[in-house]
Every structure is written in C-alpha cells, then in structure tokens.
Design a protein around this motif. Structure first.
Motif, mmCIF file in Angstrom:
data_model
loop_
_atom_site.group_PDB
_atom_site.id
_atom_site.type_symbol
_atom_site.label_atom_id
_atom_site.label_comp_id
_atom_site.label_asym_id
_atom_site.label_seq_id
_atom_site.Cartn_x
_atom_site.Cartn_y
_atom_site.Cartn_z
ATOM 1 N N ARG A 1 32.498 21.910 33.151
ATOM 2 C CA ARG A 1 32.759 23.332 32.890
ATOM 3 C C ARG A 1 31.885 24.156 33.854
ATOM 4 N N ALA A 2 32.289 25.416 34.060
ATOM 5 C CA ALA A 2 31.555 26.319 34.960
ATOM 6 C C ALA A 2 30.419 27.006 34.212
ATOM 7 N N TYR A 3 29.249 27.108 34.847
ATOM 8 C CA TYR A 3 28.124 27.869 34.265
ATOM 9 C C TYR A 3 27.408 28.654 35.364
ATOM 10 N N SER A 4 27.136 29.924 35.069
ATOM 11 C CA SER A 4 26.462 30.790 36.033
ATOM 12 C C SER A 4 24.986 30.419 36.123
ATOM 13 N N ARG B 1 35.161 36.594 34.465
ATOM 14 C CA ARG B 1 35.617 36.254 33.104
ATOM 15 C C ARG B 1 35.173 34.844 32.777
ATOM 16 N N TYR B 2 34.565 34.681 31.595
ATOM 17 C CA TYR B 2 34.053 33.358 31.229
ATOM 18 C C TYR B 2 35.096 32.449 30.582
ATOM 19 N N TRP B 3 36.184 33.009 30.098
ATOM 20 C CA TRP B 3 37.277 32.161 29.610
ATOM 21 C C TRP B 3 38.563 32.917 29.576
ATOM 22 N N GLY C 1 27.228 38.833 25.725
ATOM 23 C CA GLY C 1 26.760 37.475 25.421
ATOM 24 C C GLY C 1 26.047 36.799 26.572
ATOM 25 N N THR C 2 26.484 35.554 26.868
ATOM 26 C CA THR C 2 25.812 34.791 27.922
ATOM 27 C C THR C 2 26.141 35.332 29.320
ATOM 28 N N GLY C 3 26.997 36.334 29.386
ATOM 29 C CA GLY C 3 27.338 36.977 30.663
ATOM 30 C C GLY C 3 26.183 37.731 31.291
ATOM 31 N N GLN D 1 26.291 33.459 41.601
ATOM 32 C CA GLN D 1 27.254 32.355 41.662
ATOM 33 C C GLN D 1 27.102 31.401 40.473
ATOM 34 N N PHE D 2 28.051 30.469 40.378
ATOM 35 C CA PHE D 2 28.014 29.465 39.311
ATOM 36 C C PHE D 2 28.142 28.067 39.883
ATOM 37 N N THR D 3 27.772 27.088 39.055
ATOM 38 C CA THR D 3 27.979 25.692 39.417
ATOM 39 C C THR D 3 28.875 25.081 38.341
ATOM 40 N N PHE E 1 20.385 27.831 32.759
ATOM 41 C CA PHE E 1 21.728 28.181 32.310
ATOM 42 C C PHE E 1 21.657 28.643 30.864
ATOM 43 N N TYR E 2 22.323 29.750 30.576
ATOM 44 C CA TYR E 2 22.328 30.323 29.224
ATOM 45 C C TYR E 2 23.717 30.068 28.645
ATOM 46 N N ILE E 3 23.768 29.330 27.551
ATOM 47 C CA ILE E 3 25.057 28.787 27.109
ATOM 48 C C ILE E 3 25.318 29.070 25.625
ATOM 49 N N ALA E 4 26.562 29.437 25.328
ATOM 50 C CA ALA E 4 26.990 29.633 23.937
ATOM 51 C C ALA E 4 27.792 28.406 23.506
ATOM 52 N N THR E 5 27.434 27.846 22.372
ATOM 53 C CA THR E 5 28.206 26.715 21.847
ATOM 54 C C THR E 5 29.499 27.240 21.227
ATOM 55 N N VAL E 6 30.610 26.667 21.670
ATOM 56 C CA VAL E 6 31.898 26.962 21.029
ATOM 57 C C VAL E 6 32.137 25.808 20.066
ATOM 58 N N LEU E 7 32.046 26.092 18.774
ATOM 59 C CA LEU E 7 32.045 25.002 17.797
ATOM 60 C C LEU E 7 33.288 24.117 17.924
ATOM 61 N N PHE F 1 33.334 20.755 25.158
ATOM 62 C CA PHE F 1 32.195 20.464 26.036
ATOM 63 C C PHE F 1 30.856 20.906 25.460
ATOM 64 N N THR F 2 30.804 22.162 25.002
ATOM 65 C CA THR F 2 29.503 22.712 24.603
ATOM 66 C C THR F 2 28.850 21.980 23.416
ATOM 67 N N PRO F 3 29.605 21.443 22.443
ATOM 68 C CA PRO F 3 28.920 20.694 21.381
ATOM 69 C C PRO F 3 28.189 19.463 21.944
HETATM 70 C C1 FAD Z 1 32.793 31.379 36.436
HETATM 71 C C2 FAD Z 1 32.416 31.002 35.024
HETATM 72 C C3 FAD Z 1 31.076 31.013 34.651
HETATM 73 C C4 FAD Z 1 30.725 30.691 33.340
HETATM 74 N N1 FAD Z 1 29.423 30.752 32.975
HETATM 75 C C5 FAD Z 1 29.083 30.545 31.686
HETATM 76 C C6 FAD Z 1 27.711 30.704 31.266
HETATM 77 O O1 FAD Z 1 26.811 30.977 32.060
HETATM 78 N N2 FAD Z 1 27.441 30.503 29.947
HETATM 79 C C7 FAD Z 1 28.419 30.194 29.040
HETATM 80 O O2 FAD Z 1 28.112 30.047 27.829
HETATM 81 N N3 FAD Z 1 29.709 30.012 29.415
HETATM 82 C C8 FAD Z 1 30.058 30.176 30.703
HETATM 83 N N4 FAD Z 1 31.349 29.971 31.091
HETATM 84 C C9 FAD Z 1 32.302 29.402 30.115
HETATM 85 C C10 FAD Z 1 32.251 27.845 30.197
HETATM 86 O O3 FAD Z 1 32.756 27.409 31.440
HETATM 87 C C11 FAD Z 1 33.078 27.161 29.083
HETATM 88 O O4 FAD Z 1 34.382 27.658 29.091
HETATM 89 C C12 FAD Z 1 32.476 27.364 27.711
HETATM 90 O O5 FAD Z 1 31.140 26.885 27.680
HETATM 91 C C13 FAD Z 1 33.297 26.685 26.600
HETATM 92 O O6 FAD Z 1 33.405 25.311 26.860
HETATM 93 P P1 FAD Z 1 33.952 24.288 25.731
HETATM 94 O O7 FAD Z 1 34.480 23.083 26.418
HETATM 95 O O8 FAD Z 1 32.937 24.076 24.672
HETATM 96 O O9 FAD Z 1 35.174 25.031 25.079
HETATM 97 P P2 FAD Z 1 36.697 24.792 25.511
HETATM 98 O O10 FAD Z 1 37.217 23.569 24.831
HETATM 99 O O11 FAD Z 1 36.783 24.857 26.998
HETATM 100 O O12 FAD Z 1 37.313 26.135 24.961
HETATM 101 C C14 FAD Z 1 37.799 26.333 23.664
HETATM 102 C C15 FAD Z 1 38.146 27.800 23.491
HETATM 103 O O13 FAD Z 1 36.965 28.527 23.185
HETATM 104 C C16 FAD Z 1 37.012 29.837 23.741
HETATM 105 N N5 FAD Z 1 35.748 30.065 24.487
HETATM 106 C C17 FAD Z 1 35.346 29.568 25.673
HETATM 107 N N6 FAD Z 1 34.100 29.972 25.978
HETATM 108 C C18 FAD Z 1 33.695 30.746 24.945
HETATM 109 C C19 FAD Z 1 32.494 31.440 24.652
HETATM 110 N N7 FAD Z 1 31.443 31.453 25.496
HETATM 111 N N8 FAD Z 1 32.432 32.119 23.491
HETATM 112 C C20 FAD Z 1 33.464 32.140 22.625
HETATM 113 N N9 FAD Z 1 34.628 31.500 22.837
HETATM 114 C C21 FAD Z 1 34.749 30.808 23.986
HETATM 115 C C22 FAD Z 1 38.235 29.902 24.592
HETATM 116 O O14 FAD Z 1 39.227 30.595 23.860
HETATM 117 C C23 FAD Z 1 38.680 28.487 24.763
HETATM 118 O O15 FAD Z 1 40.049 28.368 24.886
HETATM 119 C C24 FAD Z 1 31.727 30.307 32.395
HETATM 120 C C25 FAD Z 1 33.073 30.270 32.801
HETATM 121 C C26 FAD Z 1 33.415 30.624 34.087
HETATM 122 C C27 FAD Z 1 34.866 30.597 34.468
#
Ligand code: FAD
Length: 249
Positions: free
Chosen positions: A50-53, A247-249, A115-117, A35-37, A65-71, A75-77
């Motif tokens: 945002r959702a993270y597993s 699906r993570y996104w 990846g982080t999946g 599951q995720f929170t 939580f294992y997370i990839a920064t989306v530059l 949120f991730t930055p």
């Molecule tokens: C059920 C669920 C579980 C999740 N668990 C995780 C997890 O454990 N670890 C994790 O890293 N993320 C996970 N995610 C993704 C997470 O919720 C965010 O979407 C992600 O971290 C990006 O957030 P952001 O605000 O920085 O980017 P946003 O501003 O939300 O997204 C910008 C764009 O970046 C792209 N994008 C989003 N995520 C990624 C990515 N990981 N790599 C490349 N491009 C991306 C998409 O095209 C998106 O439109 C999960 C998502 C779901 C639905």
C-alpha cells in the motif's frame, strides 16, 4: 517493476486503538518532501503493498509514517501488529507530485489535511526548502474527529515557533468542542467563513493556492466549495489552477 528494500522497524508509536506511527530505517533513495513510498509485507509468498506518505523530512535519519488502521482493511491490521525489530519492505524509489515544485508561486499557501493526511505537510515544512520562500503566508490546518487524534500537534506547534508569523496553525475537531480548535468539517468551515476568520487570512482566487490531503470525501466536498464560492479550479501543469490534491483512497 519496483525495487524493494528491507526496512527495520525502530519504533511503533501507538497513539490510539487505530492510529499509529512507524519509525523505520531503510536504504531508500532520497525523496522529495510530500512524496510517498509503498510499504510491502510478505503474505503467502506474495508482496501485499500500500502507499504511505513520508512524514519525515528527506534529510531525517529515520523514516516516519503516520497510519490509520482500517479495521475491515486487508493491510493495515497486519501493519498495526508489527513491533520494533520486525522488518517490512519499502520501494527504493519515492513517488508522487504532491510537492512544492508543482505548486505555483502565490501569496498564501493553504495546507488542508484530514487525519493521517497531515504527514506530507510536516515533511514539507520540516524540510525548510527554499521554495517555501515563494509564499508570504502558509496556513496549516489539521482536521480530525477527536482531540486524541491530534497526535502531531506538538510538532505543528514547534513549526509555528520556527516559522513565526509566516505560518498559521489551525486544528479542527468534528466530534467534540475544544477551546482554540474550530468545531466541524473543513468544507463547512470554509463555506461559512469560519476558517478564514479564525486564521485571519482570506481565501482568494487571485493570491491563494490550496493543497488538500487525506479523506477523499473531505477533498471532493472542499473542492466543491472552493470552486463554487471562489471560482478556484484544479491545478495542472499545462493548465494552472488553485487546487492540488492527494487522495488517500
Ligand atoms: C498516495 C497515497 C498516500 C497514502 N498515504 C497514507 C498515509 O500516510 N497514511 C495512511 O494511513 N494511509 C495512507 N494512504 C492509504 C493507504 O495506502 C491504504 O489505502 C490504507 O492504509 C488502507 O489500507 P488497507 O489495506 O488496510 O485497507 P483496504 O483493504 O485497502 O481498504 C478498505 C477500504 O477502507 C477504506 N479506507 C482506506 N483507507 C482508509 C483510511 N485511512 N481511513 C478510513 N477508511 C479508509 C476504503 O474505502 C477502502 O476501500 C495513502 C494512499 C495513497 C494513494
């Protein structure tokens, strides 16, 4: 409405410039492995979330939580800049159906991650739930772009030692060749039989279930191959099939 709890960051593991793990302590409710929170941060008096597993097993004292920064992400930055001692918010409840209770009994369970999946699978396998007994073989596949992205390889190898011949662990790298790893992408390596040959197990609609987690492109391309090549279909409670996805996104 979600109930939020405060989580204290115990450690930030910075693996690469983009990949990091948060180790957190928080009074969340017990979750089910897979599951995720939702993680929240206060921005201009609003909670951005945002959702993270969960990567840790449910009985683990710390949350991971294992997370990839989306530059270019919103949120991730912000999340990446947090340090140990900082606080975040988490939903008290966990969500999602990417759990063993939803997987039908079968001989071979394939856990395919990009990846982080990889997170939910580590949580499930480290949980050692008795539901794993319903499968004779489990194949754990982690696909990444570079070797430096295989940050949980030692945990995967540890699981391999524990589960012994029941668990097959395979890494896939798409941008560099490495001995022991397959080179390419999951859908191509299924299409040309390389993955089956390498792990020594057949993907077969009569005895296999495939879990897919991570990059949505990997998921849709892999599903296309599984459907065309093996006649597999999506699994739903009321209409059982062979493919379950997160699906993570
Ligand atoms: C059920 C669920 C579980 C999740 N668990 C995780 C997890 O454990 N670890 C994790 O890293 N993320 C996970 N995610 C993704 C997470 O919720 C965010 O979407 C992600 O971290 C990006 O957030 P952001 O605000 O920085 O980017 P946003 O501003 O939300 O997204 C910008 C764009 O970046 C792209 N994008 C989003 N995520 C990624 C990515 N990981 N790599 C490349 N491009 C991306 C998409 O095209 C998106 O439109 C999960 C998502 C779901 C639905």
């Amino acid at each position: 409405m979600s109930t939020w709890v405060v989580g204290k960051i115990i450690e930030v593991k910075r693996w690469t410039d983009k990949l990091f793990s948060l180790i957190v302590q928080a009074p969340v409710n017990t979750f089910i492995a897979g599951q995720f929170t939702r993680i929240g941060i206060c921005v201009n008096s609003m909670i951005m979330q945002r959702a993270y597993s969960y990567l840790n097993a449910p009985n683990s004292p710390n949350l991971e939580f294992y997370i990839a920064t989306v530059l270019e992400g919103k949120f991730t930055p912000l999340l990446r800049d947090l340090r140990s001692g900082d606080t975040i918010m988490l939903t008290k409840e966990a969500y999602g159906h990417f759990i063993l209770d939803e997987i039908p009994s079968c001989k071979n369970l394939w856990m395919l991650a990009s990846g982080t999946g990889i997170g939910p699978y580590l949580s499930i396998l480290e949980d050692h739930n008795e539901r794993l007994n319903q499968f004779s073989n489990i194949v754990l596949v982690h696909a990444v772009r570079f070797y430096k992205n295989l940050n949980y390889l030692s945990r995967m190898k540890k699981l391999k030692n524990i589960y012994s011949s029941k668990l097959r662990v395979q890494t896939i790298i798409s941008q560099e060749e490495l001995s022991g790893s397959l080179f390419g992408r999951i859908p191509t390596l299924i299409e040309n039989n390389s993955l089956e040959k390498k792990v020594g197990l057949n993907l077969d609609v009569s005895n296999s279930h495939v879990m897919l987690c991570g990059n949505p492109q990997m998921i849709s391309d892999t599903k296309e191959v599984l459907k065309k090549k093996y006649g597999m279909k999506d699994h739903m409670r009321r209409n059982p099939g062979h493919i379950t996805q997160e699906r993570y996104w």
